[in-house]
Motif scaffolding. Structure first.
Motif, PDB file in Angstrom:
ATOM      1  N   PRO A 218      87.203   2.983  24.129  1.00  0.00           N
ATOM      2  CA  PRO A 218      88.176   2.142  24.835  1.00  0.00           C
ATOM      3  C   PRO A 218      87.568   0.951  25.553  1.00  0.00           C
ATOM      4  O   PRO A 218      88.288   0.026  25.898  1.00  0.00           O
ATOM      5  CB  PRO A 218      88.852   3.109  25.816  1.00  0.00           C
ATOM      6  CG  PRO A 218      87.982   4.310  25.887  1.00  0.00           C
ATOM      7  CD  PRO A 218      87.188   4.369  24.630  1.00  0.00           C
TER       8      PRO A 218
ATOM      9  N   SER B  15      87.116   8.099  23.829  1.00  0.00           N
ATOM     10  CA  SER B  15      88.321   8.859  24.130  1.00  0.00           C
ATOM     11  C   SER B  15      88.757   9.598  22.873  1.00  0.00           C
ATOM     12  O   SER B  15      88.861   8.997  21.794  1.00  0.00           O
ATOM     13  CB  SER B  15      89.446   7.940  24.602  1.00  0.00           C
ATOM     14  OG  SER B  15      90.643   8.701  24.689  1.00  0.00           O
TER      15      SER B  15
ATOM     16  N   SER C  41      91.669  10.981  22.566  1.00  0.00           N
ATOM     17  CA  SER C  41      93.139  11.100  22.624  1.00  0.00           C
ATOM     18  C   SER C  41      93.748  11.160  21.234  1.00  0.00           C
ATOM     19  O   SER C  41      94.669  11.926  20.982  1.00  0.00           O
ATOM     20  CB  SER C  41      93.732   9.893  23.346  1.00  0.00           C
ATOM     21  OG  SER C  41      93.539  10.030  24.709  1.00  0.00           O
TER      22      SER C  41
ATOM     23  N   ALA D 189      88.793  17.225  23.803  1.00  0.00           N
ATOM     24  CA  ALA D 189      87.394  16.901  24.087  1.00  0.00           C
ATOM     25  C   ALA D 189      86.611  18.190  24.350  1.00  0.00           C
ATOM     26  O   ALA D 189      85.454  18.328  23.945  1.00  0.00           O
ATOM     27  CB  ALA D 189      87.313  15.978  25.312  1.00  0.00           C
TER      28      ALA D 189
ATOM     29  N   TYR E 180      85.815  14.911  30.166  1.00  0.00           N
ATOM     30  CA  TYR E 180      86.875  14.708  31.173  1.00  0.00           C
ATOM     31  C   TYR E 180      86.390  13.956  32.406  1.00  0.00           C
ATOM     32  O   TYR E 180      86.879  14.153  33.502  1.00  0.00           O
ATOM     33  CB  TYR E 180      87.521  16.049  31.554  1.00  0.00           C
ATOM     34  CG  TYR E 180      88.124  16.725  30.347  1.00  0.00           C
ATOM     35  CD1 TYR E 180      89.242  16.180  29.731  1.00  0.00           C
ATOM     36  CD2 TYR E 180      87.544  17.866  29.795  1.00  0.00           C
ATOM     37  CE1 TYR E 180      89.783  16.767  28.597  1.00  0.00           C
ATOM     38  CE2 TYR E 180      88.076  18.455  28.666  1.00  0.00           C
ATOM     39  CZ  TYR E 180      89.200  17.894  28.078  1.00  0.00           C
ATOM     40  OH  TYR E 180      89.720  18.470  26.956  1.00  0.00           O
TER      41      TYR E 180
ATOM     42  N   VAL F 174      89.912   8.093  31.980  1.00  0.00           N
ATOM     43  CA  VAL F 174      89.970   8.062  30.520  1.00  0.00           C
ATOM     44  C   VAL F 174      90.459   9.419  30.008  1.00  0.00           C
ATOM     45  O   VAL F 174      89.823  10.439  30.273  1.00  0.00           O
ATOM     46  CB  VAL F 174      88.575   7.762  29.919  1.00  0.00           C
ATOM     47  CG1 VAL F 174      88.653   7.720  28.401  1.00  0.00           C
ATOM     48  CG2 VAL F 174      88.029   6.461  30.473  1.00  0.00           C
ATOM     49  N   PRO F 175      91.592   9.443  29.285  1.00  0.00           N
ATOM     50  CA  PRO F 175      92.061  10.729  28.767  1.00  0.00           C
ATOM     51  C   PRO F 175      91.112  11.260  27.680  1.00  0.00           C
ATOM     52  O   PRO F 175      90.577  10.483  26.889  1.00  0.00           O
ATOM     53  CB  PRO F 175      93.443  10.408  28.191  1.00  0.00           C
ATOM     54  CG  PRO F 175      93.456   8.935  27.980  1.00  0.00           C
ATOM     55  CD  PRO F 175      92.503   8.328  28.957  1.00  0.00           C
ATOM     56  N   GLU F 176      90.902  12.564  27.678  1.00  0.00           N
ATOM     57  CA  GLU F 176      90.040  13.215  26.670  1.00  0.00           C
ATOM     58  C   GLU F 176      88.694  12.487  26.559  1.00  0.00           C
ATOM     59  O   GLU F 176      88.234  12.150  25.469  1.00  0.00           O
ATOM     60  CB  GLU F 176      90.744  13.276  25.312  1.00  0.00           C
ATOM     61  CG  GLU F 176      92.044  14.073  25.323  1.00  0.00           C
ATOM     62  CD  GLU F 176      91.862  15.535  25.728  1.00  0.00           C
ATOM     63  OE1 GLU F 176      90.878  16.157  25.284  1.00  0.00           O
ATOM     64  OE2 GLU F 176      92.709  16.049  26.500  1.00  0.00           O
ATOM     65  N   ALA F 177      88.083  12.255  27.688  1.00  0.00           N
ATOM     66  CA  ALA F 177      86.853  11.458  27.712  1.00  0.00           C
ATOM     67  C   ALA F 177      85.636  12.267  27.249  1.00  0.00           C
ATOM     68  O   ALA F 177      85.476  13.438  27.586  1.00  0.00           O
ATOM     69  CB  ALA F 177      86.600  10.946  29.134  1.00  0.00           C
TER      70      ALA F 177
END
Lengths: 481, 455
Positions: free
Chosen positions: A372, A384, A386, A396, A414, A419-422
Motif C-alpha cells: 500500500p 497488506s 486484505s 495475515a 497486524y 494497515v488491515p491484514e498487515a
C-alpha cells in the motif's frame, strides 16, 4: 512431536545440580539467630534435578526455539540483525563481567571509559550533544526523555499537557506519555503513511509538549516534512522526539539532530546488534539537544583534565534516576564493540545495505502482494493481505503460521494498526541475497497453496496453533504440585 | 573498492543484481526520500573501523583497567551480590536459540523461551509465596516503582508510605517514576534496632489515604524485618502491602505471601547473574491472583495446542502497551527475559536445599566476620536487630580513609553509608556471601585491625 515436561516434573527429591564447599566457620544456631516469626516455614517448591538432567532439559527447550542464529527473522520494526560473537567474548571478560556497580571510580576506569566513549559515539550519530545511557530499554528511554521534556517546560514555568503521536506509532509512545502524566492525542496519517502537515498544523498549540515521531515511520516511509514539523513545534516551544526504533535505516546517513529533533532514544538491541535474549535485555540510551541537558538523569560520566573518569551525582535540575546504577552496562558494552567494528567510515554501509535488502525483497514480492505504500521503502516495508483475506479467506495470521512450516519466522503481523491484514517486513543488512530469494519464493509458494493448508498451519512445529483465548480466559500462570 | 565487513554479505555482483531487480542505478537513489539538506555531507567524526583482532585488543585493554572481584576481595553488596553461579548456568545461557531469539510473539516457534518463562514464573511464585509472577522487569528499582503504580491503580489513591529501609536508589527511581503523577511519598523511619518503626508506619497510614505500604526485607542496612507485623496495619488502612525482598534470603526468611503481602518485588541479580557493573539485572514482581490484571509487562500462560498438547503462550495481553496504548498498565515492552532464564537455570541447579545452603553459608560467614570486626576497638554493629548476610558497621571514626587504606591492601571493605546518607560518615555496609573462605574473612579482620591501629 511430544510435550516437554516441566523442570518441576523431572528429577526427584534429594537431587541437585550444584554443591558448595563445606562450611568453614561455625554454623548459626537458626533458632537463636532468627526468631521463628521471621523464619520461613516450608522450603520453596523449586526443582530438584541432577546436573545432566538440568542441562538436557534446557538444551531440549532451546531446540524448541528459533533465533537469528538458526534462521532469518524478518520482524518489522525489530531489526533482527546478526548478533556478533565477538561482542559476547568481550562482555564475558573478567574485567567487565565481575565488577561491582558500587566500586570506587578509581577501580572501574575501564568501565567508565566504555560509558564515556559510548556517549561520544551516540552523540555524534544523533547529532545531539548530550547522552544519558541509563534507560534499560526503548520504552524507558521514551519515558526518560518525556520526563526531561516536562522538567524543561517546568523550568520555564509552563505546563503543556499534550503529547502528539502519529497513528502509526509504537504502542510504547502513548503508554510512555501517559506514564509521564500527559494527555495523548493521536495524529492520523495520510494515504502515503506520513504525517499530514495540514492536519497537524492546527493541533500544534501552546498546550503541546512534544510530538513523538518514528522516522522512517513504521510503514517504512521517511517523514519528509520533518524539518517543517520541527519548526512548527519549536514556534510554540514544543519538542520533537525521535523514536530510534527505525534508526537502522538512516544511521550514519542522516542525523535526527539535523532534522530538528530535540531528543531521541536508541535501541541498542536493534540498531547496534545486541541480542534480544528472547525479549530482553536491551538498552535504551537517550540523546538530547543542549537546552535539555541540565535535566538528564544522574549520575553522569565525567572526564577530568587528567583523563580520569568519574561519576557525578550532583545536578540540581536533574529528573533523578530512572533505574539503579548506570544502565545495562553489558549491553552498552556490546553495542560499543559493534560500533567500533564498523567505525565512522563503515557505519553508513549498514543503513545502505539494510535499505538495499528491503527494497530488493519488496521488488521480489510486490508483484504478488499489495504494497500500500508503493514500490520503494527505507529499511522495512508493509504488505497488506486484505485481498488474500477477501479472495482466499486466509488472513495475515494464516500466512505467518504457514511460514513456520517452511522454517521461517513470520514478519510482524497486524502492525501498524492502520494497515488491515498487515505484514511488516524488515530483512536487515546481515542477510544474504539468496536468503531473501528463498524467503520470497516461500511466500510466493504459500500464496499459491490451497487455503486449507494455511488454515491448518503450522503442522511442522513442535506444537500446533495455540488456544490463546483459552489461555486468557482460564489463566494458568504457574506450576503447582 | 566496496567496504568489506563480516556482517555485510552483499558482494558487488549481488548489489548489481539487486539494484536491477529494484530498478534503480545505485543505492543512493533509494535514499532519495530523505531531503538532500538533511543528509550528511561529511562522514561522521568517529574513529575508523576495526577488525575482530583489533577489537579484542582494544577492549582487553579497557577491561584490564577495571579491578574486578577476581583481583580484589569484595565485600560490597547493597543490592548486588557476588555469588557463585554454576558452570551449567552460563553454558545454558549461551545457547543461541535462546539469546538470539526475539520476544515469543509466534509461540509455535518459541516454545523453549515460553516454557522457560513459565518455569521462571513458577519459581518466583514458589520463592515469594504469591500466586502470580510476570515475566520480568528491568531491575529492582523499576520493579518497586511498578509495584507502587499497581497499588495506585488498585486503590485509586495517590500516596505511598515507604520504609526508610528501602534501597535509596530504588526510592529515587520511585520518585522519578511518580514525579508527574501527583503521587505523595511518605518515608517511615527506622528504630534504634535498625528496623522500620511500626509506630511511625501506623501514624503515617492514619494521616492520609494510602495506596501502598512498602517495606524491604532484609532492609538496606541488613536488618531482617518482622514483615508480618506490617500487613495488618496496611490492610486496616485500606492500603496494599508491598514487600521488597532479596531472593536468596527467601530460603530462610518468611516469604511475602506467608507475611500477608499483596505484592512482592525485588532485584533478582543474586540468582546467578554476574555483577556486570550494574546490569543487565532482573526485576521481579509477584502478586496475589486478584491483582493479575493490574500487573505490568508480559505474562506467560499455559494452554493447549490444536493437537491437544500442553503449550505456552504470552497471555492477558490486553494489559499491555501494544494493545492498550495510552491506557496500558505500563509502558514496558522489552524486558529482561534472558536474565529471567538465568535465574531459572540457577534455581534449577541449586534447588531448594542448595539455595538454603547459599543463604546459610553467607549468613554464617557474615556473622563470623561481624563477630571478629566488632571486637576491634571502637568498632561496633550499628543495629541490634537480627540480620542475614549484610550488616552496618560503625567504625567509630570517618570511614572514607579507612576504606581507602583497605582498598590499597586489595580489599573492597564495604559501602560508605555517606554515599547515600550524608552525615553517616563513620558507617559502612558490609556483605558476605558463600564465596568467602574463612581465610579471607580472617585477613579482612587483620587488615582492618592494622589500618585502625595505624590510624
Amino acid at each position: 512431536m511430544s510435550e516437554e515436561k516441566l523442570i518441576f516434573e523431572k528429577g526427584a527429591p534429594g537431587r541437585r545440580a550444584a554443591t558448595f564447599p563445606a562450611l568453614d566457620v561455625p554454623a548459626l544456631d537458626e533458632a537463636a539467630w532468627l526468631p521463628e516469626a521471621l523464619r520461613r516455614g516450608a522450603p520453596p517448591d523449586l526443582p530438584e534435578v541432577g546436573e545432566q538432567d538440568l542441562v538436557r532439559h534446557y538444551t531440549r527447550l532451546s531446540q524448541r526455539n528459533i533465533g537469528i542464529d538458526t534462521q532469518i527473522y524478518p520482524l518489522g520494526s525489530c531489526t533482527m540483525k546478526y548478533n556478533p560473537k565477538v561482542n559476547e567474548d568481550v562482555a564475558s571478560r573478567d574485567g567487565f563481567r565481575n565488577v561491582h556497580p558500587l566500586q570506587p571510580d578509581s577501580t572501574v576506569q575501564g568501565a567508565l571509559a566504555v560509558l564515556w566513549e559510548m556517549e561520544r559515539w551516540l552523540a555524534e550519530i544523533a547529532g545531539m550533544p548530550a547522552v544519558c545511557l541509563q534507560p534499560s530499554a526503548g520504552a524507558q528511554g521514551e519515558l526518560t526523555a518525556l520526563l526531561v521534556c516536562r522538567a524543561y517546560h517546568d523550568s520555564k514555568g509552563r505546563r503543556p499537557r499534550t503529547v502528539l503521536v502519529p497513528d502509526s506509532s509504537h504502542g510504547t509512545n502513548p503508554a510512555s506519555a501517559a506514564f509521564c502524566g500527559y494527555r495523548v492525542e493521536t495524529v492520523p496519517s495520510r494515504a502515503d503513511g506520513t504525517v499530514d502537515l495540514a492536519d497537524l498544523r492546527p493541533r500544534i498549540t501552546p498546550d503541546v509538549a512534544c510530538l513523538m515521531m518514528t522516522n522512517p515511520n513504521t510503514v517504512g516511509v521517511f517523514e519528509r516534512d520533518v524539518r517543517a514539523i520541527a519548526d512548527l513545534l519549536h514556534d510554540v516551544d514544543a519538542q520533537l522526539y525521535y523514536d530510534g526504533a527505525n534508526l537502522n535505516a538512516i544511521c550514519g546517513v542522516a542525523r535526527p539532530g539535523d532534522m530538528g529533533c530535540d531528543m531521541m532514544h536508541f535501541n541498542v538491541h536493534k540498531t547496534f546488534s545486541t541480542p534480544h535474549g528472547g525479549g530482553g535485555p536491551g538498552a535504551g540510551p537517550i540523546a538530547v539537544k543542549e537546552h535539555l541537558r541540565p535535566f538528564l538523569p544522574v549520575p553522569r560520566v565525567r572526564r577530568g583534565s587528567d583523563g580520569t573518569f568519574s561519576l557525578d551525582h550532583g545536578e540540581p535540575l536533574s529528573i533523578g534516576r530512572v533505574r539503579s546504577h548506570t544502565g545495562n552496562f553489558g549491553i552498552l558494552l556490546r553495542g560499543l564493540v559493534y560500533l567500533r567494528s564498523f567505525g565512522g567510515d563503515g557505519l553508513p554501509e549498514i543503513a545502505r545495505r539494510a535499505v538495499l535488502n528491503a527494497n530488493y525483497l519488496l521488488s521480489r514480492l510486490k508483484g504478488r502482494f499489495d504494497a500500500p505504500y508503493g514500490a520503494r521503502c527505507m529499511h522495512e516495508f508493509v504488505l497488506s493481505l486484505s485481498r488474500q483475506k477477501r479472495e482466499r479467506g486466509v488472513s495475515a495470521l494464516d500466512y505467518a503460521k504457514r511460514l513456520a512450516d517452511y522454517g521461517y519466522h513470520a514478519p510482524t503481523v497486524y502492525f501498524p494498526l492502520i494497515v488491515p491484514e498487515a505484514l511488516m517486513v524488515e530483512p536487515v543488512e546481515t542477510e544474504a541475497k539468496e536468503t531473501l530469494d528463498a524467503l520470497a519464493e516461500v511466500l510466493g509458494a504459500i500464496d499459491a497453496e490451497d487455503p486449507s493448508a494455511l488454515h491448518a498451519a503450522p503442522v511442522n512445529t513442535p506444537v500446533g496453533r495455540l488456544d490463546e483465548v483459552g489461555a486468557a480466559r482460564n489463566p494458568v500462570l504457574r506450576w503447582k504440585r | 573498492m566496496a567496504f568489506e565487513h563480516p556482517y555485510l554479505p552483499q558482494t558487488p555482483e549481488d548489489e548489481a543484481a539487486m539494484l536491477a531487480s529494484i530498478g534503480v542505478g545505485g543505492i543512493d537513489e533509494l535514499f532519495g526520500p530523505i531531503p538532500a539538506e538533511l543528509r550528511l555531507r561529511a562522514p561522521l567524526d568517529l574513529p575508523p573501523h576495526l577488525s575482530e583482532m583489533e577489537l579484542k585488543e582494544a577492549f582487553q585493554a579497557l577491561g584490564d583497567r577495571n579491578r574486578s572481584t577476581g583481583r580484589l576481595d569484595n565485600y560490597l553488596g547493597a543490592g548486588a551480590y557476588e555469588h557463585y553461579s554454576p558452570s551449567a548456568v552460563r553454558h545454558l545461557l549461551s545457547r543461541s536459540e535462546f539469546y538470539t531469539s526475539y520476544t515469543p510473539y509466534q509461540p509455535e516457534m518459541t516454545q523453549g523461551v515460553l516454557q522457560a518463562l513459565f518455569e521462571y514464573q513458577s519459581c518466583v511464585c514458589a520463592l515469594t509465596g504469591l500466586e502470580v509472577s510476570n515475566a520480568s522487569l528491568y531491575e529492582g528499582g523499576h520493579a518497586l516503582a511498578e509495584a507502587c503504580l499497581m497499588a495506585r491503580n488498585r486503590t485509586g489513591r495517590n500516596r505511598v508510605v515507604v520504609s526508610a529501609g528501602v534501597h535509596p536508589e530504588h526510592l529515587q527511581v520511585l520518585r522519578t517514576y511518580t514525579r508527574n503523577l501527583e503521587t505523595t511519598i511518605a518515608v517511615a523511619g527506622l528504630g534504634a534496632d535498625g528496623r522500620t518503626d511500626l509506630e511511625e508506619v501506623r501514624r503515617l497510614l492514619a494521616e492520609a489515604p494510602t495506596a501502598a505500604l512498602v517495606v524491604a526485607n532484609p532492609n538496606f542496612f541488613g536488618a531482617a524485618e518482622d514483615l508480618a507485623a506490617f500487613a495488618g496495619p496496611a490492610h486496616a488502612a485500606g492500603a496494599l502491602f508491598v514487600a521488597e525482598v532479596e531472593p536468596v534470603s527467601l530460603a530462610v526468611l518468611r516469604s511475602p505471601g506467608e507475611c500477608g503481602a499483596d505484592i512482592a518485588c525485588g532485584e533478582g541479580q543474586s540468582l546467578g547473574i554476574p555483577l556486570g557493573y550494574g546490569g543487565p539485572y532482573l526485576g521481579f514482581l509477584a502478586a496475589r491472583m486478584d491483582l493479575v490484571r493490574l500487573m505490568p509487562g508480559r505474562i506467560c500462560g499455559q494452554t493447549k495446542d490444536s493437537r491437544g498438547q500442553r503449550a505456552f503462550v504470552l497471555t492477558l495481553q490486553t494489559r499491555e502497551q501494544h494493545i492498550r496504548r495510552e491506557k496500558a498498565n505500563s509502558n514496558i515492552c522489552t524486558n529482561q527475559t534472558l536474565l529471567a532464564l538465568a535465574a531459572t537455570f540457577y534455581l534449577g541447579a541449586v534447588g531448594p536445599r542448595g539455595l538454603k545452603e547459599v543463604a546459610l553459608h553467607g549468613a554464617a560467614k557474615a556473622h563470623y566476620l561481624a563477630d571478629r570486626l566488632s571486637k576491634l576497638p571502637g568498632v561496633r554493629l550499628s543495629h541490634t536487630a537480627p540480620w542475614v548476610n549484610e550488616f552496618t558497621l560503625d567504625l567509630g571514626r570517618p570511614a572514607a580513609p579507612v576504606l581507602q587504606a583497605m582498598l590499597e591492601r586489595g580489599i573492597l571493605a564495604g559501602l560508605p553509608l555517606e554515599r547515600y546518607f550524608p552525615g553517616r560518615d563513620r558507617e559502612i555496609l558490609v556483605a558476605v556471601t558463600e564465596v568467602k573462605a574463612r581465610g579471607k574473612l580472617d585477613r579482612y579482620a587483620e587488615v582492618l585491625a592494622e589500618v585502625l591501629g595505624g590510624g
